[in-house]
Design a protein around this motif. Structure first.
Motif, mmCIF file in Angstrom:
data_model
loop_
_atom_site.group_PDB
_atom_site.id
_atom_site.type_symbol
_atom_site.label_atom_id
_atom_site.label_comp_id
_atom_site.label_asym_id
_atom_site.label_seq_id
_atom_site.Cartn_x
_atom_site.Cartn_y
_atom_site.Cartn_z
ATOM 1 N N SER A 60 9.038 -1.947 -7.495
ATOM 2 C CA SER A 60 8.536 -2.206 -6.140
ATOM 3 C C SER A 60 8.793 -1.023 -5.209
ATOM 4 N N GLU A 61 9.916 -0.340 -5.414
ATOM 5 C CA GLU A 61 10.194 0.853 -4.605
ATOM 6 C C GLU A 61 9.206 1.973 -4.939
ATOM 7 N N ALA A 62 8.902 2.105 -6.219
ATOM 8 C CA ALA A 62 7.927 3.120 -6.633
ATOM 9 C C ALA A 62 6.555 2.815 -6.048
ATOM 10 N N GLN A 63 6.177 1.542 -6.020
ATOM 11 C CA GLN A 63 4.887 1.155 -5.447
ATOM 12 C C GLN A 63 4.815 1.519 -3.968
ATOM 13 N N ALA A 64 5.906 1.274 -3.250
ATOM 14 C CA ALA A 64 5.930 1.595 -1.818
ATOM 15 C C ALA A 64 5.822 3.098 -1.593
ATOM 16 N N MET A 65 6.502 3.878 -2.417
ATOM 17 C CA MET A 65 6.447 5.334 -2.278
ATOM 18 C C MET A 65 5.038 5.843 -2.596
ATOM 19 N N ALA A 66 4.443 5.325 -3.659
ATOM 20 C CA ALA A 66 3.102 5.767 -4.042
ATOM 21 C C ALA A 66 2.075 5.393 -2.978
ATOM 22 N N LYS A 67 2.224 4.212 -2.413
ATOM 23 C CA LYS A 67 1.305 3.780 -1.356
ATOM 24 C C LYS A 67 1.365 4.721 -0.157
ATOM 25 N N ALA A 68 2.533 5.325 0.054
ATOM 26 C CA ALA A 68 2.721 6.259 1.170
ATOM 27 C C ALA A 68 2.330 7.686 0.804
ATOM 28 N N GLY A 69 1.791 7.876 -0.415
ATOM 29 C CA GLY A 69 1.286 9.188 -0.793
ATOM 30 C C GLY A 69 2.223 10.050 -1.607
ATOM 31 N N ILE A 70 3.356 9.507 -2.016
ATOM 32 C CA ILE A 70 4.300 10.259 -2.848
ATOM 33 C C ILE A 70 3.937 10.016 -4.309
ATOM 34 N N LYS A 71 3.669 11.075 -5.044
ATOM 35 C CA LYS A 71 3.128 10.948 -6.397
ATOM 36 C C LYS A 71 4.161 11.189 -7.503
ATOM 37 N N ASP A 72 5.100 12.092 -7.263
ATOM 38 C CA ASP A 72 6.034 12.506 -8.309
ATOM 39 C C ASP A 72 7.285 11.631 -8.242
ATOM 40 N N ILE A 73 7.339 10.607 -9.091
ATOM 41 C CA ILE A 73 8.374 9.574 -9.006
ATOM 42 C C ILE A 73 8.964 9.303 -10.383
ATOM 43 N N ILE A 74 10.286 9.188 -10.429
ATOM 44 C CA ILE A 74 10.971 8.687 -11.627
ATOM 45 C C ILE A 74 11.606 7.351 -11.285
ATOM 46 N N ILE A 75 11.282 6.327 -12.078
ATOM 47 C CA ILE A 75 11.995 5.047 -11.982
ATOM 48 C C ILE A 75 13.188 5.151 -12.914
ATOM 49 N N THR A 76 14.393 5.110 -12.371
ATOM 50 C CA THR A 76 15.585 5.419 -13.161
ATOM 51 C C THR A 76 16.140 4.205 -13.900
ATOM 52 N N ASN A 77 15.290 3.215 -14.115
ATOM 53 C CA ASN A 77 15.653 2.034 -14.898
ATOM 54 C C ASN A 77 14.503 1.683 -15.837
ATOM 55 N N GLN A 78 14.715 0.653 -16.638
ATOM 56 C CA GLN A 78 13.725 0.239 -17.614
ATOM 57 C C GLN A 78 12.778 -0.812 -17.010
ATOM 58 N N ILE A 79 11.522 -0.770 -17.389
ATOM 59 C CA ILE A 79 10.529 -1.778 -17.024
ATOM 60 C C ILE A 79 10.192 -2.524 -18.304
ATOM 61 N N VAL A 80 10.580 -3.801 -18.386
ATOM 62 C CA VAL A 80 10.607 -4.455 -19.698
ATOM 63 C C VAL A 80 9.688 -5.662 -19.854
ATOM 64 N N THR A 81 9.184 -6.277 -18.792
ATOM 65 C CA THR A 81 8.288 -7.424 -18.959
ATOM 66 C C THR A 81 6.845 -6.945 -19.039
ATOM 67 N N GLN A 82 6.017 -7.727 -19.712
ATOM 68 C CA GLN A 82 4.623 -7.327 -19.866
ATOM 69 C C GLN A 82 3.917 -7.248 -18.521
ATOM 70 N N ALA A 83 4.211 -8.194 -17.646
ATOM 71 C CA ALA A 83 3.571 -8.187 -16.327
ATOM 72 C C ALA A 83 3.908 -6.905 -15.560
ATOM 73 N N LYS A 84 5.167 -6.514 -15.605
ATOM 74 C CA LYS A 84 5.563 -5.298 -14.882
ATOM 75 C C LYS A 84 5.042 -4.040 -15.572
ATOM 76 N N CYS A 85 4.933 -4.066 -16.893
ATOM 77 C CA CYS A 85 4.349 -2.921 -17.605
ATOM 78 C C CYS A 85 2.901 -2.707 -17.178
ATOM 79 N N GLU A 86 2.174 -3.804 -16.990
ATOM 80 C CA GLU A 86 0.791 -3.694 -16.541
ATOM 81 C C GLU A 86 0.712 -3.188 -15.102
ATOM 82 N N MET A 87 1.668 -3.592 -14.280
ATOM 83 C CA MET A 87 1.740 -3.053 -12.919
ATOM 84 C C MET A 87 2.067 -1.561 -12.965
#
Length: 339
Positions: A60-87
């Motif tokens: 969700s933090e990455a989504q907020a940053m991208a919406k504000a125009g920030i493109k180069d982002i590392i999510i420093t944790n794992q994304i493990v559910t199928q729903a979140k992988c699709e997001m």
């Protein structure tokens, strides 16, 4: 209106410039962790000052940053559910393929690879290494190398680096001890690289405000992820600075005295309680007033104790950074009442 947040812009911008200059002089990239401020405006200011991008803790933090125009982002944790992988798939497209995420197991890797099979860009991943934190991450050495092989076998996932963060080191009080622990971390990273035997250029990223110089000087890390430096906190002030001096406090919570020492000579009551100054976990010091201390007063009020003489204060600013639950009160004396 109080309690309210206040940002000291000169101190804030001085912190950003100082860290960017330090990273440049040390020859590493700067990627601040945005969990400290969770503000796209602050992130843009950090990038303007020289950062290559940002880290975030959650999708969700990455989504907020991208919406504000920030493109180069590392999510420093794992994304493990199928729903979140699709997001994550949609987010990666909006970031033009510059988004990266951490992995530490094969099952998650396979899920990501399957999700991205129709994507216009491969998903960038970093293998998270447990360098001593005892949380997520593969064990250093052979386990890291084995997972790297699994990534290479994927069609839609690309290995770009190793995530090697040592959060527990950041607030070790003694600088020599902290340096020693940081060197142990570097050795664990070297074990990974030696086992991987890869000719590929990888980003080795991690470090924080309390240790970044040690990782940057190691010749192993290529990127640092300090976060608290932007607004700073009191917990770091209780440790030896990793640089020549600590960064400046820049973020404050404004508060009003609602009951002063003319009513009760031993204390003041302010409207910065648990809701404004992290419930029960804040480390509060009152700058320039060693005889005064802060204690919890409840959800709304806080209590400042210890004035030797009845005094009234009307302007209070409390420093706080969310991830460390730390604050700092600055009091400006208005007048002294007669005993």
């Amino acid at each position: 209106h109080t309690p309210s947040l206040f940002l000291n812009l000169p101190a804030f911008r001085a912190n950003l410039a100082r860290m960017a200059q330090a990273a440049a002089q040390l020859g590493v990239s700067l990627r601040p962790h945005a969990k400290c401020h969770k503000s796209s405006w602050v992130a843009h200011e950090q990038i303007k000052a020289g950062a290559v991008g940002v880290c975030v803790a959650k999708l969700s933090e990455a989504q907020a940053m991208a919406k504000a125009g920030i493109k180069d982002i590392i999510i420093t944790n794992q994304i493990v559910t199928q729903a979140k992988c699709e997001m994550l798939l949609g987010l990666s497209e909006s970031c033009d393929g510059h988004l990266a995420v951490c992995v530490d197991n094969v099952a998650n890797l396979r899920m990501l690879d399957k999700t991205f099979e129709q994507a216009p860009h491969k998903l960038k991943v970093l293998i998270e290494v447990d360098v001593g934190q005892g949380r997520c991450g593969v064990r250093p050495g052979a386990d890291c190398a084995d997972l790297a092989v699994e990534v290479d076998d994927c069609e839609w996932v690309e290995l770009v680096g190793l995530q090697c963060y040592s959060g527990w080191n950041q607030h070790v009080k003694d600088l020599a001890e902290r340096k020693g622990k940081s060197q142990e971390v570097v050795q664990k990273v070297l074990e990974c690289l030696q086992e991987m035997k890869s000719n590929k250029s990888l980003t080795i990223t991690g470090a924080g405000t309390g240790s970044y110089i040690f990782e940057a000087q190691s010749g192993v890390y290529t990127e640092i992820q300090p976060g608290s430096y932007s607004v700073m906190d009191q917990e770091y002030r209780c440790t030896d600075p990793v640089d020549s001096e600590h960064y400046e406090h820049a973020l404050f919570v404004g508060s009003t005295v609602v009951s002063d020492s003319s009513t009760h000579p031993g204390w003041l009551v302010v409207d910065a309680g648990d809701k404004a100054i992290s419930a029960g976990a804040a480390c509060v010091v009152i700058a320039g007033h060693a005889d005064l201390s802060y204690r919890r007063g409840g959800d709304e009020p806080g209590v400042v104790e210890g004035p030797a003489d009845p005094v009234s204060y009307t302007h209070l600013r409390a420093h706080e950074t969310p991830e460390h639950l730390v604050c700092r009160l600055l009091l400006e004396k208005k007048k002294k009442y007669n005993s």
